[in-house]
Design a protein around this motif. Structure first.
Motif, mmCIF file in Angstrom:
data_model
loop_
_atom_site.group_PDB
_atom_site.id
_atom_site.type_symbol
_atom_site.label_atom_id
_atom_site.label_comp_id
_atom_site.label_asym_id
_atom_site.label_seq_id
_atom_site.Cartn_x
_atom_site.Cartn_y
_atom_site.Cartn_z
ATOM 1 N N CYS A 13 0.844 -1.196 0.000
ATOM 2 C CA CYS A 13 0.000 0.000 0.000
ATOM 3 C C CYS A 13 0.877 1.242 0.000
ATOM 4 O O CYS A 13 1.779 1.378 0.845
ATOM 5 C CB CYS A 13 -0.903 0.000 1.231
ATOM 6 N N CYS B 76 -6.901 1.949 2.964
ATOM 7 C CA CYS B 76 -7.615 2.629 1.879
ATOM 8 C C CYS B 76 -9.073 2.171 1.826
ATOM 9 O O CYS B 76 -9.375 0.994 2.027
ATOM 10 C CB CYS B 76 -6.950 2.344 0.542
ATOM 11 N N ASN C 5 -11.902 3.953 -7.391
ATOM 12 C CA ASN C 5 -10.481 3.926 -7.048
ATOM 13 C C ASN C 5 -9.932 2.529 -6.804
ATOM 14 O O ASN C 5 -8.814 2.375 -6.323
ATOM 15 C CB ASN C 5 -10.238 4.785 -5.796
ATOM 16 N N ARG C 6 -10.706 1.479 -7.125
ATOM 17 C CA ARG C 6 -10.311 0.124 -6.765
ATOM 18 C C ARG C 6 -9.004 -0.327 -7.415
ATOM 19 O O ARG C 6 -8.360 -1.272 -6.961
ATOM 20 C CB ARG C 6 -11.428 -0.864 -7.131
ATOM 21 N N ARG C 7 -8.579 0.344 -8.470
ATOM 22 C CA ARG C 7 -7.325 -0.032 -9.131
ATOM 23 C C ARG C 7 -6.107 0.701 -8.565
ATOM 24 O O ARG C 7 -4.977 0.396 -8.943
ATOM 25 C CB ARG C 7 -7.428 0.235 -10.631
ATOM 26 N N GLN C 8 -6.335 1.643 -7.677
ATOM 27 C CA GLN C 8 -5.226 2.465 -7.185
ATOM 28 C C GLN C 8 -4.389 1.757 -6.128
ATOM 29 O O GLN C 8 -3.186 1.992 -6.008
ATOM 30 C CB GLN C 8 -5.765 3.788 -6.633
ATOM 31 N N CYS C 9 -5.038 0.881 -5.311
ATOM 32 C CA CYS C 9 -4.286 0.176 -4.260
ATOM 33 C C CYS C 9 -4.661 -1.297 -4.264
ATOM 34 O O CYS C 9 -5.698 -1.696 -3.739
ATOM 35 C CB CYS C 9 -4.561 0.797 -2.886
ATOM 36 N N GLN C 10 -3.804 -2.107 -4.865
ATOM 37 C CA GLN C 10 -4.079 -3.537 -4.965
ATOM 38 C C GLN C 10 -3.979 -4.224 -3.602
ATOM 39 O O GLN C 10 -4.709 -5.179 -3.320
ATOM 40 C CB GLN C 10 -3.089 -4.179 -5.952
#
Length: 438
Positions: A80, A86, A92-97
């Motif tokens: 992260c 998050c 925004n689901r692709r911003q922090c795997q």
């Protein structure tokens, strides 16, 4: 398993909670049934997007379902960039795997429910088979057009009555009774033919008339030569292969019709001249035999070509030998007993013509693609026009017959050249067909 409070609009019974986790397809099917009942929207527990069902033990959208599968299968370790807390949303689901994966695990998604690639492919095959069983098989518009074009070309170049086969030398048969060769072939293939010939022989003996006169429009002779006898006779200047002139005329006529058929087909004309020649040299013998098979009477073992009648003895008296004639006779009985209709015969012949592995062919991919299309059209045609469980075996049986013909091609070439060496009456066209590609 998350509680029902986490699933707005979706209630679970105690019995459902007690069951072991279902796999992806089973849960999704249950979910869709419930959707049909209450028609209330379901939200992905990971990102809040519209859910499509239970995936890996949790209600998710397709995006989070695919993300979880990839994350669990891949070796990558996520980090992260913020503070590991998050809030995951649709936008925004692709911003922090890392946080997205933690959210997947926190709602109960299980790695153990991810199917292997092999299992996924197996399930897809089952789905396709189920759909094929439910949906009626129909010929596509393109297949209909191709079949119609082939039928028109065939009818222009082949007449079952042989009405235009009139420029030929008469066939020279003696008046001896029917030969053991054809009689044994008929006996092994048809009891009815055996009884018929026996009955005719008895009547002929009583009346002292040869059986040949009881057979309509021609007969078979028992006077058959071997190559050694032929070579000795030729030294004395005698014509030892008495039916060869007529058989040569008949073969030439059939070859010309096959060539004319190929020349009508647009995919054939689109090939290079060299490839056209290579395909014809490879397939002509096979196509001629398939056309002859349309005239074959499985009960008598004779070819009924309009007013003309032929038996295998005629080929023997033209110089052909058992190494070719024995399997050829078997082939004609086998193919005729499939009871193909005109369309099936025509597709079979054209599949033989467009064989990419013939010697000398250079445009392999083009020929192979067209042959594949023809094979699929034949398979689909059988499925749509035939009934009963036997229809599922017809296509492989036709392919087996095509394979059998390939094994006889080389022997035919060998024997034609031997006959020509002994009695030079084979036509130039026949010799050109059996000549090797350079």
């Amino acid at each position: 398993m998350p509680s029902s409070e986490c699933l707005p609009g979706f209630s679970m019974s105690r019995e459902s909670e007690a069951r072991s986790p279902l796999d992806d397809s089973e849960v999704e099917e249950v979910f869709r049934e419930d959707l049909d009942e209450d028609d209330e929207p379901k939200l992905c527990q990971v990102c809040g997007d519209k859910a499509t069902g239970y995936h890996f033990n949790a209600m998710t959208c397709e995006g989070c379902k695919g993300f979880f599968r990839r994350a669990m299968k891949g070796p990558a370790k996520f980090r992260c960039p913020f503070q590991n807390n998050c809030i995951i949303t649709k936008s925004n689901r692709r911003q922090c795997q890392f946080c997205r994966l933690q959210k997947c695990l926190s709602i109960g998604m299980l790695k153990e429910l991810i199917m292997s690639d092999e299992a996924v492919e197996k399930r897809r095959m089952l789905i396709r088979r189920k759909r094929m069983a439910e949906e009626p098989v129909v010929l596509s518009e393109q297949q209909e057009v191709v079949i119609q074009e082939l039928l028109e070309a065939h009818r222009k170049t082949f007449d079952l009555t042989f009405s235009d086969f009139n420029q030929f030398r008469p066939i020279d048969r003696d008046q001896n009774p029917i030969s053991e060769y054809i009689q044994e072939s008929i006996n092994s293939q048809s009891v009815r033919a055996e009884r018929s010939i026996t009955s005719q022989s008895v009547r002929a003996e009583r009346s002292r008339e040869p059986v040949v006169n009881l057979l309509p429009h021609g007969s078979c002779s028992s006077s058959v030569y071997h190559l050694e006898d032929a070579e000795n006779g030729d030294k004395e200047g005698k014509a030892v292969f008495t039916t060869l002139p007529h058989i040569t005329d008949l073969s030439t006529y059939m070859i010309q019709n096959v060539i004319n058929y190929a020349k009508v087909l647009n995919p054939f004309r689109a090939l290079t001249i060299d490839d056209q020649i290579s395909l014809l040299k490879g397939a002509t013998f096979e196509m001629v035999q398939m056309r002859f098979n349309m005239t074959f009477n499985e009960n008598t073992g004779m070819w009924e070509c309009g007013s003309l009648r032929y038996c295998m003895d005629d080929a023997k008296r033209a110089g052909f030998q058992p190494h070719l004639l024995d399997p050829l006779m078997k082939f004609h009985f086998t193919l005729r007993r499939l009871h193909l209709d005109e369309t099936e015969y025509v597709l079979m012949q054209t599949i033989s013509l467009f064989s990419p592995d013939r010697p000398g062919v250079t445009q392999h991919s083009v020929v192979d693609k067209y042959q594949e299309m023809l094979s699929l059209a034949l398979k689909t045609y059988i499925e749509t026009k035939r009934s009963g469980p036997e229809k599922y075996l017809l296509f492989p049986k036709i392919i087996a017959c095509l394979t059998e013909m390939r094994t006889m091609n080389e022997e035919y070439t060998k024997q034609v050249l031997q006959i020509q060496d002994i009695q030079p009456e084979v036509s130039p066209l026949m010799l050109e067909i059996v000549s090797k590609n350079s």
